[in-house]
Design an enzyme around this catalytic site. Structure first.
Site, mmCIF file in Angstrom:
data_model
loop_
_atom_site.group_PDB
_atom_site.id
_atom_site.type_symbol
_atom_site.label_atom_id
_atom_site.label_comp_id
_atom_site.label_asym_id
_atom_site.label_seq_id
_atom_site.Cartn_x
_atom_site.Cartn_y
_atom_site.Cartn_z
ATOM 1 N N ASP A 16 -53.762 11.912 55.396
ATOM 2 C CA ASP A 16 -55.033 11.528 54.756
ATOM 3 C C ASP A 16 -56.281 11.764 55.606
ATOM 4 O O ASP A 16 -57.169 10.895 55.665
ATOM 5 C CB ASP A 16 -54.975 10.057 54.304
ATOM 6 C CG ASP A 16 -53.907 9.808 53.256
ATOM 7 O OD1 ASP A 16 -53.188 10.756 52.896
ATOM 8 O OD2 ASP A 16 -53.783 8.658 52.804
ATOM 9 N N ASP A 59 -54.639 11.349 49.804
ATOM 10 C CA ASP A 59 -54.746 10.288 48.834
ATOM 11 C C ASP A 59 -55.494 10.926 47.656
ATOM 12 O O ASP A 59 -56.513 11.591 47.878
ATOM 13 C CB ASP A 59 -55.578 9.171 49.482
ATOM 14 C CG ASP A 59 -55.192 7.782 49.056
ATOM 15 O OD1 ASP A 59 -54.021 7.566 48.715
ATOM 16 O OD2 ASP A 59 -56.081 6.901 49.086
ATOM 17 N N HIS A 61 -56.586 9.994 43.895
ATOM 18 C CA HIS A 61 -56.593 9.004 42.804
ATOM 19 C C HIS A 61 -57.364 9.481 41.580
ATOM 20 O O HIS A 61 -58.331 10.223 41.711
ATOM 21 C CB HIS A 61 -57.258 7.714 43.301
ATOM 22 C CG HIS A 61 -56.544 7.042 44.439
ATOM 23 N ND1 HIS A 61 -55.267 6.559 44.316
ATOM 24 C CD2 HIS A 61 -56.926 6.783 45.714
ATOM 25 C CE1 HIS A 61 -54.902 6.020 45.480
ATOM 26 N NE2 HIS A 61 -55.887 6.149 46.345
ATOM 27 N N HIS A 78 -62.261 5.493 46.311
ATOM 28 C CA HIS A 78 -62.123 6.513 47.361
ATOM 29 C C HIS A 78 -61.176 7.610 46.904
ATOM 30 O O HIS A 78 -60.323 7.385 46.033
ATOM 31 C CB HIS A 78 -61.579 5.887 48.665
ATOM 32 C CG HIS A 78 -60.211 5.300 48.485
ATOM 33 N ND1 HIS A 78 -60.008 4.025 47.995
ATOM 34 C CD2 HIS A 78 -58.964 5.824 48.662
ATOM 35 C CE1 HIS A 78 -58.710 3.787 47.906
ATOM 36 N NE2 HIS A 78 -58.050 4.871 48.294
ATOM 37 N N LYS A 104 -50.825 11.927 46.828
ATOM 38 C CA LYS A 104 -50.215 10.660 46.411
ATOM 39 C C LYS A 104 -51.187 9.842 45.584
ATOM 40 O O LYS A 104 -52.382 9.863 45.839
ATOM 41 C CB LYS A 104 -49.763 9.832 47.604
ATOM 42 C CG LYS A 104 -50.055 10.432 48.920
ATOM 43 C CD LYS A 104 -49.636 9.609 50.081
ATOM 44 C CE LYS A 104 -50.743 9.572 51.111
ATOM 45 N NZ LYS A 104 -51.689 8.482 50.904
ATOM 46 N N CYS A 152 -51.615 3.858 55.466
ATOM 47 C CA CYS A 152 -50.782 4.994 55.057
ATOM 48 C C CYS A 152 -49.953 5.579 56.194
ATOM 49 O O CYS A 152 -48.854 6.084 55.955
ATOM 50 C CB CYS A 152 -51.655 6.068 54.403
ATOM 51 S SG CYS A 152 -52.220 5.533 52.768
#
Ligand code: VGL
Ligand code: ZN
Length: 203
Positions: A16, A59, A61, A78, A104, A152
């Protein structure tokens, strides 16, 4: 000089290193995250030379997810897919060396570990496919660095050992969201319990 040794049965997992965590203008900037670019680049270069597998995670989202405060979760918004905040930080060198990119949280899950995701509040692990990919390539050992040490990075290292990989964390190439003593002590004791090797651990 790199902090550890690499070979063809080792994978380096860079967790990340995205603008929202690693850039001072990011929405969830982790203090000194930008200082990791240089040491992580050394690990990437050394790992590439030794023909290690290099995995980069992001990451990733959706715009609304129970992972975010606005939707009942715990984190400021974020790393929304496709935005600047989700991009890898400039200067991370060069992301084209990555053998695999693991994204992810793409369906709104909490995506803390590179190995598995979980519905917010849920108990079922949803594999990302990383363990299988590494096994197919003959990987026995993983080296983890990036952001955030207590979120993470720790989730990734703990699931790596659970999946049967010999696991090393490069402490100085990570930074925590919470740098308080209690958090650091908890993370280190979880690593010790899980037999995760920590290079550069604070005394
Ligand atoms: C992370 C908080 C929320 C991380 C991801 O990459 O450590 N932290 N989502
Ligand atoms: Zn997140």
């Amino acid at each position: 000089m790199s902090a550890t040794e690499y070979d063809a049965s080792t994978a380096l997992i860079v967790v990340d290193m995205q603008n929202d965590f690693a850039h001072p203008d990011g929405s969830l900037f982790v203090e000194c995250g930008d200082q990791l670019v240089e040491p992580i680049n050394i690990e990437i270069a050394t790992a590439a030379q030794a023909r290690s597998v290099i995995v980069v995670t992001q990451d990733w989202h959706p715009g609304t997810t129970p992972h975010f405060i606005d939707d009942g979760g715990v984190w400021p918004t974020h790393c929304v897919a496709g935005t600047w905040g989700a991009d890898l930080i400039d200067g991370l060198d060069p992301d084209s060396r990555a053998s695999a990119v693991i994204r992810k949280g793409t369906n709104g899950e909490d995506g803390y570990s590179a190995f598995s995701m979980r519905e917010p509040g849920g108990i079922v692990d949803i594999p990302t496919g990383l363990a299988g990919l590494l096994r197919e390539r003959g990987i026995e050992r993983v080296v983890v660095c990036g952001i955030a040490t207590d979120v993470c990075v720790s989730a990734t290292a703990l699931s790596a050992t659970k999946a049967g990989f010999n696991t090393t964390v490069l402490w100085d190439s990570t930074r925590p969201v919470s740098a308080d003593n209690a958090t650091i002590t908890r993370v280190l004791s979880e690593f010790a319990d899980a037999l995760v090797t920590v290079i550069g651990a604070p005394a």
